[in-house]
Scaffold this active site. Structure first.
Site, PDB file in Angstrom:
ATOM      1  N   LYS A 174       8.366   7.079  -8.539  1.00  0.00           N
ATOM      2  CA  LYS A 174       7.491   5.974  -8.147  1.00  0.00           C
ATOM      3  C   LYS A 174       6.337   5.935  -9.147  1.00  0.00           C
ATOM      4  O   LYS A 174       5.858   6.993  -9.578  1.00  0.00           O
ATOM      5  CB  LYS A 174       6.977   6.226  -6.728  1.00  0.00           C
ATOM      6  N   SER A 188       5.633   4.420   3.715  1.00  0.00           N
ATOM      7  CA  SER A 188       6.040   3.888   2.414  1.00  0.00           C
ATOM      8  C   SER A 188       7.320   4.475   1.836  1.00  0.00           C
ATOM      9  O   SER A 188       7.853   3.953   0.859  1.00  0.00           O
ATOM     10  CB  SER A 188       4.907   4.074   1.395  1.00  0.00           C
ATOM     11  N   SER A 201       5.737   0.900   0.539  1.00  0.00           N
ATOM     12  CA  SER A 201       5.402   0.547  -0.819  1.00  0.00           C
ATOM     13  C   SER A 201       6.357   1.108  -1.872  1.00  0.00           C
ATOM     14  O   SER A 201       6.376   0.623  -3.007  1.00  0.00           O
ATOM     15  CB  SER A 201       3.989   1.044  -1.144  1.00  0.00           C
TER      16      SER A 201
END
Lengths: 475, 97, 456
Positions: free
Chosen positions: C64, C163, C139
């Site tokens: 990420k 997330s 996210s």
């Protein structure tokens, strides 16, 4: 005109004598280092960086607390104080707003008149220092070397009522922190800075006046002068019927004045918040005691120890100005007794500069030499003038006092035969004839003149008492 | 109870947060923040008297390190090279008044 | 989808090339923001030469883009960090690399991980792996989609309030939010310090176990990292499992509920007991979350000011430099949360909001712990709906926040929670079941999921 009384509270920032910063393992000593050369990514506020607490700072806080007779919190925490400034890399300072490590305590600061002022400590907390900004014509530069340096902020109750008390407190707190090993106490490098809160009210008033805070004072004298100036300024305003504004003021050492920097009305909202990156510090009484186990001896201990020596306060103060001197004198007292300690104390007080710039001339802290020197004086082997000369060399050298005295040819002659021949010479000298006659006529005073002549002839080395004895025998 | 938030309050929060918002943003934030505050206001229904707050969830305490200098994972040059503007091995900003 | 096994014992260089090709074949999903091609190949040849060995030798993954890594910028999908090249790497990345894993790219996310759809990325949204008209979730949308598309067998993510779990659920992969403190947060762009966790996406429970085992462990650079506790466990038989009533109301999508019930049947067939349990205080969890987390965000994002790094706005004065750099550097959702955080921390509101929420959090923890006296695992959906349509929730922040209602509670309590792929809805949209355990019981959750994996 009404009589006014002033009330003073002081916040002191003490830079801790740690090797590394409070939350980063960067070198905490930025003296003589290039800008931004002791900066860890943590101090730089890089994304993803997390604080890692320097446990030595907790130890020093426990010791500082003890030096101020304060309790140490069983649970303490760190909080974030938010504001934006280029010298504050993360946008917040890490401090202890809600649960400080050091709780209430008290300091008794001696005053010149022999009394003392009792100042209660409200609390003291650990926090990080900010970096340094340097301003140029149309830009400023940021150096983060100092960012993250550990400080203890010590907050007093408003217990001082004169500039002298404020100065005495600042000086005593400095001594306590230096003796305890909490800080190096180098005022020139800002190791201790004082914010002085001053308010003024008519004598007898039950309410305190509005206070103004003079920030960033870096000497005891400026603490005193700023308080003095504020008293006069605030009284003058009150006399004119004007209002005191609660504000922060700056101090100009060259003009001796304070000036407004920012009023409380535009005070910032710091949005304090517990710092979730830092687990709490939990200390049992046993653990606190352990941290405080090797507590050095503090100025109040020495003052009490020397109380029976009959030293002037000024002598005690100049000894206490340097912990190494205090330790030395105390050790001499323990090993060689009060009289020797007192004699050496006087040498130190008069022979060693206490001026901060030139201080620390002594480097020899071995008691034996000083004891021997004192004993030589007592045994009449050295005159007191000669002893001072030997002392000055003893301070920095590694020779014994006898070696120094011999090398300088300062030892008194106590050999009767040698002195007797000088006595005979002097008495036979026509220049002495009048004195000899006067003495014979019963004028005792002239013996001083005769002894003086003998000292002169012996280049100061004759033992004067012995010389006198021999004169009397002959006349 | 409905909480509303004034334009002035939004501007005050923007100052605290150091955001130079556009007029449009101020207007839409005024609306959004009002809605969010109304939602979180329901917390006042909870009786929390005598309850200790939870700031952290690890139960860890007294975590720290020894007082020993360690070489940083990124040195001065690496850090300063990130700065948008630098001069004399320092970070340059417009003059601080 | 691919598994870790497929990449072990083969040429690392070939593995990396295969993954990079797979990424390049599917640009329309916008799962990856950058490839670390050059560095990945370098690492791969070190693995092939035997210089680097380990349990993940030659296995490609994506990180990420809020993990600091070498090889590509670390942008947090924000304007202000668009060109930020990290001078060091996150501990989690270093640990993966030390076991031979190879980061081939940086995955898309909501800017600064604020969001639940990856639509808040300044690089545009990531599309759902199953239905391109739908959101990836967020996210960590890019990580979930890259895993679901088979570009890589696993990906790293961060989970502050859902997330990892929610995009895992939306794309049909495993998502692990471990116990708070399991994996070091060092080198990961901070969102909310007290709930940020580092976890992973994988396509099987055993792969997830392996990746977590590699990343977990005490780190001297993160004071909140827990002493080592994670170890791969075997499933305990005859567990008592509670299905959370408040997560199975009529407001929850029928297809989602059906999938959860089907998963419960699997657990029952495997010999576990499942009972309905109630946690009334869950009603307040989202409100707690949207006080505490914005407060921490407003603080953690204070460092992005254009002074020391990141994009600096053209400004003649210092106050413009701050105000403009920050305003240009953040997206609307960032600003919303920063402003809410400033509000709940400001004088006069601190006690009513921030302190009240932190006290309520204690009540929430107590309520969970009470249930864990009786139950081994709690269970419910990850999200009240399957992946929603792109743009569906963007105009209404509250509606977007409500989608987090089932994931925020374990974040606030620091408990492990995993998203396990369950049966898809009739429309074919993936659904995840959330298993929640006591703190430090992460491995047991994964073992339980593994034991019923693939059962019908």
């Amino acid at each position: 005109m009404a009589e006014y009384e002033m009330t003073i509270g002081i916040e002191s920032h003490v830079q801790l004598a740690t090797v590394t910063k409070l939350f980063s393992p960067a070198d905490n000593d930025a003296r003589n280092k290039g800008p931004n050369s002791v900066v860890d990514p943590i101090d730089f506020g890089l994304p993803g960086m997390l604080p890692v607490l320097n446990m030595r700072a907790i130890e020093l806080a426990a010791i500082a607390g003890r030096a101020m007779n304060a309790k140490i919190a069983s649970i303490s925490r760190f909080d974030r104080k938010h504001y934006f400034y280029p010298d504050l890399p993360s946008g917040y300072q890490i401090t202890q707003m809600y649960h400080p490590t050091i709780l209430a305590g008290a300091v008794d600061a001696p005053l010149d008149d022999g009394g003392s002022v009792h100042v209660r400590i409200h609390h003291a907390h650990l926090e990080t220092d900010a970096g340094k900004l340097t301003h140029y014509s149309d830009y400023s530069l940021v150096d983060l070397n100092r960012a993250g340096t550990p400080l203890i902020e010590i907050v007093t109750e408003p217990d001082m009522h004169s500039p002298q008390e404020a100065k005495a407190f600042a000086a005593e707190l400095h001594k306590l922190m230096v003796y305890a090993g909490v800080t190096y106490g180098d005022l020139y490098h800002g190791n201790m800075r004082f914010d002085v809160n001053v308010s003024v009210a008519p004598v007898g008033s039950t309410e305190l006046g509005t206070r103004a805070e003079v920030k960033n004072l870096n000497s005891f004298r400026s603490v005193e002068r700023a308080a003095e100036y504020e008293f006069k300024r605030q009284v003058a305003l009150l006399e004119k019927g004007e209002r005191i504004v609660q504000e922060t003021r700056g101090w100009d050492d060259s003009t001796g004045r304070t000036s407004s920097q920012r009023s409380k009305e535009d005070a910032q909202d710091y949005r304090y918040m517990p710092d979730a990156d830092i687990p709490p510090i939990v200390l049992s009484e046993d653990e606190v005691e352990k941290l405080q186990a090797n507590m050095p001896l503090l100025p109040p201990y020495y003052r009490e120890k020397w109380a029976g020596l009959g030293l002037d306060k000024s002598v005690v103060d100049s000894i206490l100005a340097h912990q190494s001197y205090a330790v030395l004198i105390a050790s001499i007292q323990d090993n060689a007794g009060d009289d020797v300690a007192k004699r050496v104390a006087h040498w130190f007080a008069s022979g060693v500069s206490t001026d901060e710039e030139t201080a620390e001339v002594a480097s020899n802290f071995v008691p034996e030499g000083y004891v021997e020197l004192a004993q030589m004086v007592e045994a009449n082997e050295l005159s007191s003038t000669a002893a001072k000369e030997v002392f000055n060399e003893l301070l920095t050298g590694d020779k014994t006092p006898r070696e120094i005295a011999e090398a300088k040819n300062l030892l008194q002659v106590s050999d009767e035969g040698a002195i007797a021949s000088i006595v005979d010479e002097v008495l036979a000298d026509p220049a002495s004839a009048k004195a000899v006659a006067d003495f014979a006529a019963g004028n005792e005073k002239v013996i001083g003149f005769l002894v003086g002549q003998i000292m002169k002839k012996s280049q100061g080395k004759a033992n004067p008492a012995l010389a006198q004895k021999l004169i009397r025998e002959r006349l | 109870m409905t909480t509303t938030i004034s334009r002035d309050e939004v501007m005050h929060l923007a100052t605290l947060s150091n955001l130079q918002l556009s007029d449009d943003e101020i207007a839409s934030l005024q609306n959004d923040l009002g809605g969010i505050l109304n939602y979180i206001n329901q917390l006042s229904e909870l009786d929390t008297s005598g309850v200790e707050p939870t700031y952290q969830v690890t139960d860890l305490e007294n975590v720290g390190r020894e007082d020993i200098v360690m070489q940083p994972k990124a040195d001065r040059d690496a850090l300063l090279s990130l700065a948008p503007k630098q001069k004399d091995e320092q970070i340059e900003v417009p003059k601080v008044l | 989808m691919t598994t870790i096994d497929e990449y072990l014992g083969t040429s690392a260089v070939a593995n990396v090339k295969r993954a990079i090709q797979a990424a390049k074949d599917k640009p329309e999903y916008n799962a990856l923001l950058a490839l670390c091609e050059e560095r990945a190949l370098e690492q791969a040849s070190k693995v092939d030469s035997g210089e680097i060995k380990g349990r993940l030798a030659g296995v490609p993954f994506v990180a990420k883009d809020n993990f600091l890594t070498f090889g590509a910028p670390t942008t947090a999908a924000s304007h202000i960090l668009k060109d930020f090249n990290a001078p060091l790497q996150a501990t989690a990345i270093e640990k993966l690399e030390a076991e031979g894993a190879i980061c081939i790219g940086k995955a898309n996310l909501d800017a600064f991980a604020h969001g639940g759809s990856t639509e808040n990325s300044v690089f545009g949204p990531t599309l759902n792996a199953v239905d391109k008209d739908r959101v990836a979730g967020g996210s960590s949308g890019g990580s979930a989609v890259a895993t679901a598309l088979g570009i890589v067998p696993f990906a790293t993510g961060t989970d502050t309030g859902g997330s990892i779990r929610q995009p895992a659920s939306f794309n049909g992969v495993y998502g692990v939010k471990p116990t708070y403190g399991t994996v070091s947060r060092f080198g990961v762009v901070a969102m909310a310090s007290s709930t940020d966790t580092i976890g992973c996406f994988a396509t099987s429970a055993s792969d997830a176990q392996l990746v977590m085992d590699v990343m977990a462990g005490r780190d001297a650079r993160d004071m909140t990292s827990l002493p080592d506790f994670f170890e791969i466990a075997d499933v305990k038989s005859g567990q008592k499992i509670g299905i959370i009533k408040e997560f199975m109301t009529d407001d929850v999508d029928a297809g989602v509920k059906q999938s959860v019930i089907q998963y419960v049947d699997r657990l029952k067939s495997a010999g576990h007991t499942v009972e309905e349990v109630s946690l009334p205080i869950l009603k307040y969890a989202l409100a707690m979350y949207y006080v505490i987390v914005p407060a921490e965000i407003s603080s953690n994002l204070a460092r992005y000011d254009g002074v020391r790094y990141g994009k600096r706005a053209d400004a003649g004065t210092l106050s413009d430099l701050y105000g403009k750099s920050r305003n240009d550097g953040f997206v609307s959702e960032n600003k919303r949360r920063i402003m809410i955080g400033s509000y709940v921390l400001s004088s006069g509101y601190f006690d009513a909001y921030y302190m009240q929420a932190q006290k309520a959090r204690t009540l929430l923890i107590n309520a969970f712990n009470e249930l864990f006296n009786t139950y081994d695992v709690l269970l419910g959906p990850v999200s009240p709906t399957p992946a929603f349509k792109l743009g569906e929730n963007t105009s209404d922040p509250i509606k977007m926040y409500l989608a987090d209602m089932m994931t925020v509670a374990p974040s606030l309590t620091g408990m492990p929670a995993i998203s396990v792929p369950a049966r898809a809805t009739d429309e074919g949209l993936p659904v995840g079941v959330q298993l929640i355990g006591q703190r430090r019981h992460d491995a047991q959750l994964l073992a339980l999921a593994k034991s019923v994996e693939g059962a019908a």
